[in-house]
Design a protein around this motif. Structure first.
Motif, short mmCIF file in Angstrom:
data_model
loop_
_atom_site.label_atom_id
_atom_site.label_comp_id
_atom_site.label_asym_id
_atom_site.label_seq_id
_atom_site.Cartn_x
_atom_site.Cartn_y
_atom_site.Cartn_z
N SER A 56 -31.02 -2.00 -28.92
CA SER A 56 -31.85 -0.83 -29.20
C SER A 56 -31.01 0.36 -29.68
O SER A 56 -31.53 1.27 -30.32
N LEU A 57 -29.70 0.33 -29.38
CA LEU A 57 -28.80 1.40 -29.82
C LEU A 57 -28.14 1.10 -31.16
O LEU A 57 -27.28 1.85 -31.61
N GLY A 58 -28.54 0.01 -31.79
CA GLY A 58 -28.07 -0.25 -33.15
C GLY A 58 -27.13 -1.41 -33.36
O GLY A 58 -26.70 -1.65 -34.48
N ALA A 59 -26.78 -2.15 -32.30
CA ALA A 59 -25.93 -3.32 -32.49
C ALA A 59 -26.72 -4.35 -33.30
O ALA A 59 -27.82 -4.72 -32.93
N ARG A 60 -26.16 -4.80 -34.42
CA ARG A 60 -26.85 -5.75 -35.29
C ARG A 60 -26.82 -7.17 -34.76
O ARG A 60 -27.73 -7.95 -35.02
N ARG A 61 -25.76 -7.51 -34.04
CA ARG A 61 -25.65 -8.85 -33.49
C ARG A 61 -25.24 -8.73 -32.03
O ARG A 61 -24.22 -8.14 -31.72
N VAL A 62 -26.04 -9.32 -31.15
CA VAL A 62 -25.79 -9.26 -29.71
C VAL A 62 -25.81 -10.69 -29.17
O VAL A 62 -26.75 -11.43 -29.43
N VAL A 63 -24.76 -11.05 -28.45
CA VAL A 63 -24.71 -12.36 -27.80
C VAL A 63 -24.61 -12.11 -26.30
O VAL A 63 -23.71 -11.42 -25.84
N ALA A 64 -25.55 -12.67 -25.55
CA ALA A 64 -25.57 -12.54 -24.10
C ALA A 64 -25.29 -13.90 -23.49
O ALA A 64 -25.97 -14.88 -23.80
N ILE A 65 -24.28 -13.97 -22.61
CA ILE A 65 -23.91 -15.23 -21.98
C ILE A 65 -24.15 -15.11 -20.49
O ILE A 65 -23.68 -14.16 -19.84
N GLU A 66 -24.86 -16.09 -19.94
CA GLU A 66 -25.14 -16.11 -18.51
C GLU A 66 -24.98 -17.55 -18.01
O GLU A 66 -25.55 -18.47 -18.59
N ALA A 67 -24.23 -17.72 -16.96
CA ALA A 67 -23.96 -19.07 -16.43
C ALA A 67 -25.18 -19.69 -15.78
O ALA A 67 -25.30 -20.89 -15.71
N ASN A 68 -26.08 -18.87 -15.27
CA ASN A 68 -27.24 -19.41 -14.58
C ASN A 68 -28.34 -19.73 -15.54
O ASN A 68 -29.42 -19.94 -15.27
N SER A 88 -26.73 5.79 -21.62
CA SER A 88 -25.86 6.90 -22.03
C SER A 88 -24.42 6.42 -22.23
O SER A 88 -23.77 6.79 -23.21
N ALA A 89 -23.94 5.59 -21.31
CA ALA A 89 -22.57 5.08 -21.44
C ALA A 89 -22.44 4.17 -22.65
O ALA A 89 -21.47 4.27 -23.42
N LEU A 90 -23.41 3.28 -22.84
CA LEU A 90 -23.35 2.35 -23.97
C LEU A 90 -23.48 3.08 -25.31
O LEU A 90 -22.88 2.66 -26.30
N ARG A 91 -24.24 4.16 -25.33
CA ARG A 91 -24.41 4.93 -26.56
C ARG A 91 -23.06 5.39 -27.11
O ARG A 91 -22.85 5.47 -28.32
N GLN A 92 -22.12 5.66 -26.23
CA GLN A 92 -20.79 6.11 -26.64
C GLN A 92 -19.89 4.97 -27.11
O GLN A 92 -18.88 5.21 -27.76
N LEU A 93 -20.25 3.72 -26.79
CA LEU A 93 -19.37 2.58 -27.06
C LEU A 93 -19.89 1.59 -28.09
O LEU A 93 -19.10 0.85 -28.68
N ILE A 94 -21.18 1.53 -28.30
CA ILE A 94 -21.77 0.50 -29.16
C ILE A 94 -21.37 0.72 -30.61
O ILE A 94 -21.47 1.83 -31.15
N THR A 95 -20.91 -0.36 -31.23
CA THR A 95 -20.64 -0.35 -32.66
C THR A 95 -21.71 -1.19 -33.33
O THR A 95 -22.28 -2.09 -32.71
N PRO A 96 -22.01 -0.95 -34.59
CA PRO A 96 -23.08 -1.69 -35.24
C PRO A 96 -22.77 -3.16 -35.50
O PRO A 96 -23.66 -3.93 -35.75
N GLU A 97 -21.51 -3.56 -35.41
CA GLU A 97 -21.15 -4.91 -35.80
C GLU A 97 -21.57 -5.97 -34.79
O GLU A 97 -22.33 -6.87 -35.09
N PHE A 98 -21.03 -5.91 -33.56
CA PHE A 98 -21.16 -7.04 -32.65
C PHE A 98 -21.00 -6.59 -31.21
O PHE A 98 -20.11 -5.81 -30.90
N VAL A 99 -21.84 -7.13 -30.31
CA VAL A 99 -21.71 -6.88 -28.88
C VAL A 99 -21.77 -8.23 -28.18
O VAL A 99 -22.63 -9.06 -28.47
N LEU A 100 -20.83 -8.45 -27.25
CA LEU A 100 -20.81 -9.66 -26.42
C LEU A 100 -20.92 -9.23 -24.97
O LEU A 100 -20.11 -8.44 -24.48
N GLU A 101 -21.94 -9.72 -24.29
CA GLU A 101 -22.10 -9.43 -22.86
C GLU A 101 -21.91 -10.73 -22.09
O GLU A 101 -22.67 -11.68 -22.26
N ILE A 102 -20.88 -10.77 -21.27
CA ILE A 102 -20.61 -11.95 -20.45
C ILE A 102 -21.07 -11.65 -19.04
O ILE A 102 -20.72 -10.64 -18.46
N GLY A 103 -21.87 -12.55 -18.48
CA GLY A 103 -22.49 -12.31 -17.18
C GLY A 103 -23.71 -11.44 -17.36
O GLY A 103 -23.89 -10.44 -16.68
N ALA A 104 -24.57 -11.82 -18.30
CA ALA A 104 -25.68 -10.98 -18.74
C ALA A 104 -26.80 -10.82 -17.71
O ALA A 104 -27.56 -9.87 -17.79
#
Length: 109
Positions: A97-109, A70-86
């Motif tokens: 799933s909410l429509g972001a066309r490009r998603v990059v997930a970064i995790e140190a482990n 629900s929170a992400l639905r209000q913030l996601i843009t179709p262009e790009f999402v970067l999640e640090i500490g995924a």
């Protein structure tokens, strides 16, 4: 002893993180046909199991995940999402799933 921010006591130590090497490693405990990433081979088996249990519980917590959706639905843009500490990548999956066309997930482990 009073520590950081005035809290007293000892810091949290994850299960098996201070193992003396006497228990089986994660790599030793897996069947040979399973590929175990090099970074996990020498880690204590109990530590890897504890981390998996933690992620399993979070990924199956429906009210928590619906709140995030629900929170992400209000913030996601179709262009790009970067999640640090995924971590498990669940929030990145929700973003896609909410429509972001490009998603990059970064995790140190």
């Amino acid at each position: 002893t009073t520590g950081l921010h005035g809290f007293s006591g000892r810091p949290y130590v994850p299960p098996a993180s201070s193992a003396d090497g006497s228990g089986p490693s994660f790599g030793d405990n897996m069947e040979s046909h399973f590929v175990v990433p090099r970074r996990l081979r020498d880690k204590p088996y109990e530590l890897i199991e504890a981390a998996n249990d933690w992620h399993y519980a979070m990924m199956n917590d429906l009210p928590r995940n619906e709140f995030y959706r629900s929170a992400l639905r209000q913030l996601i843009t179709p262009e790009f999402v970067l999640e640090i500490g995924a971590g498990s990548g669940l929030l990145s999956i929700i973003a896609a799933s909410l429509g972001a066309r490009r998603v990059v997930a970064i995790e140190a482990n």
